[in-house]
Each structure stands twice: as structure tokens, then as C-alpha cells.
Design a protein around this motif. Structure first.
Motif, PDB file in Angstrom:
ATOM      1  N   GLU A 177       7.405  -0.591  -1.614  1.00 27.97           N
ATOM      2  CA  GLU A 177       7.423   0.113  -0.330  1.00 27.97           C
ATOM      3  C   GLU A 177       7.384   1.619  -0.536  1.00 27.97           C
ATOM      4  OE1 GLU A 177      10.143   0.409   3.740  1.00 27.97           O
ATOM      5  OE2 GLU A 177      10.983  -0.464   1.902  1.00 27.97           O
ATOM      6  N   GLU A 178       8.180   2.128  -1.485  1.00 25.94           N
ATOM      7  CA  GLU A 178       8.201   3.566  -1.738  1.00 25.94           C
ATOM      8  C   GLU A 178       6.844   4.080  -2.181  1.00 25.94           C
ATOM      9  OE1 GLU A 178      12.905   3.890  -3.164  1.00 25.94           O
ATOM     10  OE2 GLU A 178      11.292   3.608  -4.625  1.00 25.94           O
ATOM     11  N   THR A 234       3.923   2.778  -1.610  1.00 31.60           N
ATOM     12  CA  THR A 234       2.983   2.726  -0.490  1.00 31.60           C
ATOM     13  C   THR A 234       3.175   3.933   0.429  1.00 31.60           C
ATOM     14  OG1 THR A 234       2.903   0.301  -0.544  1.00 31.60           O
ATOM     15  CG2 THR A 234       2.254   1.390   1.516  1.00 31.60           C
TER      16      THR A 234
END
Length: 245
Positions: A196-197, A199
Motif C-alpha cells: 500500500e505504501e 502504491t
């Protein structure tokens, strides 16, 4: 301070000011002197310990320089926090970008009231489960993502709005309320980014990211905020000036 026992070895080659400073530091770290505790004035302390006033003044100044004590006019000398690792400039990424002539942009990813988890409560010096404002923001400049900022704020700062946090930096908002942010305990590191980070930050999966964990205290020693941030190592660096004292 009158209840604090300071044992000086006057035959030791270790300077007396250093012995005093070290024992006060140990009392802070050991919880005998709590954040916000006031010390007697330097004249009284010097007389109490049988020291010259310049010696006592130098001991106190060493602890002020380390961020453990703060002097406030009309109040005296107070304990701030016992584990500041080094003096650093207390700014935010928003401050840094504005100072360098860049225009920061912010996207608020999370804005909700939570009960403080044990680790967050410990950092904020509150009881677990106490309501706190949990924030997660993506900070950008020139349309390019730079950092993911996660913060927890205790009362009375839980009413900061999404709109205000989108338009202005969090520290800027706190200062506008008269909060005097004085000292922070900060830890800088590095690790691989989560999916997530990476992205959010437009980095390849598993890319190295800089990390920063910070607990900030105001003039009275109270905790203002606790944050865990990740920065693109390819776009951001921390710079620390070291001074030989």
C-alpha cells in the motif's frame, strides 16, 4: 528537586557539573523527575549541593541543550522529557517544503476518532482506550508523492478538520492555537515499504523507505502528538547538523 538525592564524588576526575547533570538525567529517565516537574532555582541548588553557581548553571545548561529541561520566564526550569536522543530542528515536512520554495499538497486518507492502542497511549502519556484523533495523510509537492504521514492527537486537538488539514500543515494549525512545540523525541530509520505504501508513493513494490517516529512535547512538557511517517528515499533525506560541545 529537594527530594532528589545527588551523590557527588569530589575526588573523581569527572567534573562536578557533569556528575550533577548525569544524575539529574538518570532521575528523569528513571521516572523520579516527571515531565512538567520544576527544579529549584540554580542559586538554591548550588547552595544545597555545595557547588559554585557557575558549576550548577553549566550542569543545567547541559540538560537544556540535550532537550531534557526547558527554561521558561516566570516559571523556572522544568523537565520536558527524559529520552530525547539529540537536538534537532523541530519542523514538519510541510514547513520544510514551504521553506524550500515548494508548494505542499495534502490528501487526507484517514480522519477518525479511535481509542488509543497500548503503544499509542504510552507515547501520548494517556490511558489505553482514551479517544484520540487518528490521521493518515499523503503529502505531495508538484503533484509528486513524498510521504505518508500517520499521526495520533490527544484532546484538545481532536477537532482538527479534514478541510483544515488539507489546506494547512498540522504543526501550522497547532501553532495557530498557541501551542508552543518545544521538544521532540525522534527516531529515524529505514525499511522496505508495504504494498500500500509503495502504491501511494509511486515506488516499486518493496522499495526502501525512510521512516521517522516522533513524539512532540509543548512548553509544559505535555505530549502534543505522536507520529509514524514514511518517506520516499529517492526523493527525501534527513539532514542533521552536529555540533562539538
Amino acid at each position: 528537586m529537594s527530594d532528589l538525592f545527588v551523590d557527588l564524588d569530589r575526588s573523581s576526575p569527572v567534573p562536578l557539573y557533569f556528575q550533577v547533570a548525569r544524575q539529574i538525567e538518570q532521575a528523569i529517565e528513571g521516572g523520579k523527575l516527571l515531565p512538567g516537574s520544576r527544579l529549584d532555582n540554580e542559586i538554591h541548588l548550588a547552595d544545597q549541593l555545595g557547588l559554585s553557581r557557575p558549576t550548577m548553571r553549566r550542569a543545567i545548561q547541559q540538560l537544556v541543550d540535550k532537550g531534557l529541561l526547558v527554561r521558561k520566564r516566570g516559571v523556572g526550569t522544568q523537565v520536558v522529557h527524559g529520552q530525547v536522543t539529540r537536538p534537532v530542528e523541530l519542523t514538519s515536512l510541510h514547513d520544510d517544503l514551504v521553506r524550500s520554495g515548494q508548494q505542499p499538497d495534502t490528501r487526507v486518507l484517514l480522519h477518525e476518532m479511535d481509542g488509543a492502542a497500548d503503544d499509542v497511549a504510552g507515547s501520548l502519556a494517556i490511558s489505553p482506550g482514551t479517544p484520540v484523533l487518528h490521521l493518515r495523510r499523503l503529502r505531495m509537492s508538484g503533484g509528486e508523492p513524498l510521504a505518508v504521514l500517520e499521526n495520533w492527537l490527544p484532546a484538545p486537538y481532536t477537532d482538527l478538520t479534514v478541510e483544515a488539514l488539507t489546506e494547512r500543515g498540522m504543526y501550522q494549525l497547532l501553532r495557530s492555537r498557541g501551542v508552543g512545540m518545544r521538544v521532540a523525541r525522534q527516531r529515524i530509520g529505514a525499511r522496505r515499504g508495504t504494498g500500500e505504501e509503495c502504491t501511494l508513493l509511486d515506488e516499486r513494490r518493496g522499495a526502501p523507505l525512510l521512516t521517522m517516529e516522533r513524539t512532540t512535547h509543548d512548553d509544559s512538557g505535555k505530549v502534543v502528538e505522536y507520529g509514524r511517517h514514511v518517506y520516499r528515499a529517492s526523493r527525501y533525506a534527513f539532514e542533521v547538523t552536529l555540533v562539538d560541545r
